[in-house]
Design a protein around this motif. Structure first.
Motif, PDB file in Angstrom:
ATOM      1  N   MET A   1       0.844  -1.187   0.000  1.00 32.19           N
ATOM      2  CA  MET A   1       0.000   0.000   0.000  1.00 32.19           C
ATOM      3  C   MET A   1       0.886   1.246   0.000  1.00 32.19           C
ATOM      4  N   ILE A   2       0.392   2.244  -0.699  1.00 37.48           N
ATOM      5  CA  ILE A   2       1.095   3.518  -0.795  1.00 37.48           C
ATOM      6  C   ILE A   2       0.308   4.516   0.043  1.00 37.48           C
ATOM      7  N   ARG A   3       0.993   5.184   0.950  1.00 36.28           N
ATOM      8  CA  ARG A   3       0.337   6.034   1.934  1.00 36.28           C
ATOM      9  C   ARG A   3       0.695   7.497   1.705  1.00 36.28           C
ATOM     10  N   ARG A   4      -0.312   8.368   1.926  1.00 34.93           N
ATOM     11  CA  ARG A   4      -0.096   9.811   1.822  1.00 34.93           C
ATOM     12  C   ARG A   4      -0.912  10.505   2.903  1.00 34.93           C
ATOM     13  N   LEU A   5      -0.303  11.445   3.586  1.00 31.60           N
ATOM     14  CA  LEU A   5      -0.991  12.238   4.595  1.00 31.60           C
ATOM     15  C   LEU A   5      -1.589  13.468   3.913  1.00 31.60           C
ATOM     16  N   VAL A   6      -2.855  13.736   4.186  1.00 31.56           N
ATOM     17  CA  VAL A   6      -3.543  14.895   3.643  1.00 31.56           C
ATOM     18  C   VAL A   6      -4.036  15.719   4.823  1.00 31.56           C
ATOM     19  N   ILE A   7      -3.716  17.020   4.820  1.00 32.96           N
ATOM     20  CA  ILE A   7      -4.104  17.881   5.936  1.00 32.96           C
ATOM     21  C   ILE A   7      -4.885  19.080   5.399  1.00 32.96           C
ATOM     22  N   PRO A   8      -6.208  18.982   5.402  1.00 38.52           N
ATOM     23  CA  PRO A   8      -7.033  20.118   4.994  1.00 38.52           C
ATOM     24  C   PRO A   8      -6.819  21.305   5.934  1.00 38.52           C
ATOM     25  N   ALA A   9      -7.072  22.504   5.441  1.00 39.49           N
ATOM     26  CA  ALA A   9      -6.814  23.723   6.213  1.00 39.49           C
ATOM     27  C   ALA A   9      -7.757  23.902   7.398  1.00 39.49           C
ATOM     28  N   ASN A  10      -8.964  23.334   7.301  1.00 34.61           N
ATOM     29  CA  ASN A  10      -9.947  23.554   8.364  1.00 34.61           C
ATOM     30  C   ASN A  10     -11.015  22.453   8.309  1.00 34.61           C
ATOM     31  N   GLY A  11     -11.957  22.548   9.217  1.00 40.02           N
ATOM     32  CA  GLY A  11     -13.018  21.550   9.280  1.00 40.02           C
ATOM     33  C   GLY A  11     -13.893  21.506   8.040  1.00 40.02           C
ATOM     34  N   ILE A  51      -4.440   8.560   3.438  1.00 40.41           N
ATOM     35  CA  ILE A  51      -4.986   7.896   2.260  1.00 40.41           C
ATOM     36  C   ILE A  51      -4.020   6.777   1.907  1.00 40.41           C
ATOM     37  N   GLU A  52      -4.529   5.576   1.690  1.00 35.81           N
ATOM     38  CA  GLU A  52      -3.701   4.462   1.230  1.00 35.81           C
ATOM     39  C   GLU A  52      -4.343   3.857  -0.014  1.00 35.81           C
ATOM     40  N   THR A  53      -3.520   3.643  -1.014  1.00 37.80           N
ATOM     41  CA  THR A  53      -3.985   3.001  -2.242  1.00 37.80           C
ATOM     42  C   THR A  53      -3.035   1.872  -2.588  1.00 37.80           C
ATOM     43  N   GLU A  54      -3.468   1.010  -3.474  1.00 35.70           N
ATOM     44  CA  GLU A  54      -2.630  -0.109  -3.896  1.00 35.70           C
ATOM     45  C   GLU A  54      -1.595   0.297  -4.938  1.00 35.70           C
ATOM     46  N   THR A  55      -1.911   1.319  -5.736  1.00 33.20           N
ATOM     47  CA  THR A  55      -0.986   1.713  -6.799  1.00 33.20           C
ATOM     48  C   THR A  55      -0.707   3.213  -6.751  1.00 33.20           C
ATOM     49  N   GLN A  56       0.446   3.593  -7.251  1.00 28.99           N
ATOM     50  CA  GLN A  56       0.800   5.004  -7.344  1.00 28.99           C
ATOM     51  C   GLN A  56      -0.132   5.721  -8.319  1.00 28.99           C
ATOM     52  N   GLU A  57      -0.539   5.035  -9.369  1.00 32.12           N
ATOM     53  CA  GLU A  57      -1.439   5.629 -10.362  1.00 32.12           C
ATOM     54  C   GLU A  57      -2.755   6.059  -9.710  1.00 32.12           C
ATOM     55  N   ASP A  60      -2.146   9.064  -7.443  1.00 32.79           N
ATOM     56  CA  ASP A  60      -1.975  10.279  -8.249  1.00 32.79           C
ATOM     57  C   ASP A  60      -3.319  10.791  -8.773  1.00 32.79           C
ATOM     58  N   ARG A  61      -4.162   9.879  -9.241  1.00 33.04           N
ATOM     59  CA  ARG A  61      -5.482  10.277  -9.734  1.00 33.04           C
ATOM     60  C   ARG A  61      -6.325  10.873  -8.608  1.00 33.04           C
ATOM     61  N   VAL A  66      -8.718  15.567  -5.818  1.00 33.03           N
ATOM     62  CA  VAL A  66      -8.890  16.376  -4.622  1.00 33.03           C
ATOM     63  C   VAL A  66      -8.332  17.787  -4.828  1.00 33.03           C
ATOM     64  N   ALA A  67      -7.177  17.905  -5.442  1.00 28.06           N
ATOM     65  CA  ALA A  67      -6.550  19.208  -5.662  1.00 28.06           C
ATOM     66  C   ALA A  67      -7.444  20.123  -6.487  1.00 28.06           C
ATOM     67  N   ALA A  68      -8.222  19.557  -7.407  1.00 21.79           N
ATOM     68  CA  ALA A  68      -9.128  20.364  -8.216  1.00 21.79           C
ATOM     69  C   ALA A  68     -10.203  21.033  -7.367  1.00 21.79           C
ATOM     70  N   HIS A  69     -10.486  20.472  -6.197  1.00 23.04           N
ATOM     71  CA  HIS A  69     -11.538  21.001  -5.329  1.00 23.04           C
ATOM     72  C   HIS A  69     -10.986  21.743  -4.100  1.00 23.04           C
ATOM     73  N   ILE A  70      -9.872  21.272  -3.582  1.00 22.14           N
ATOM     74  CA  ILE A  70      -9.308  21.843  -2.347  1.00 22.14           C
ATOM     75  C   ILE A  70      -8.034  22.646  -2.607  1.00 22.14           C
TER      76      ILE A  70
END
Length: 75
Positions: A1-11, A51-57, A60-61, A66-70
């Motif tokens: 699994m590929i892990r990434r930490l995501v920290i939104p600015a607020n609630g 966030i954990e996914t099985e693939t880097q692809e 990335d998707r 998420v970046a398009a919205h946040i």
């Protein structure tokens, strides 16, 4: 699994992220057998998520989706 930490600015961003994850995982489940995990980061504040996914692809998707919205500041 590929892990990434995501920290939104607020609630509000954290709630939006929750909705985006739900949408993305529904789409992922409809077209693949890949799993994706989404959880709160213990001790990292109320908004931090892992966030954990099985693939880097897939990761990335998801991050692009998420970046398009946040924005990229959460990564």
């Amino acid at each position: 699994m590929i892990r990434r930490l995501v920290i939104p600015a607020n609630g509000e961003e954290a709630a939006l992220l929750d909705r985006l994850v739900a949408s993305f995982t529904e789409e992922l489940a409809a077209r693949t057998k890949e799993c994706m995990f989404y959880m709160t980061e213990p001790g990292a504040g109320d908004c931090a998520r892992i966030i954990e996914t099985e693939t880097q692809e897939t990761l990335d998707r998801f991050l692009s989706f998420v970046a398009a919205h946040i924005g990229h500041h959460a990564f």
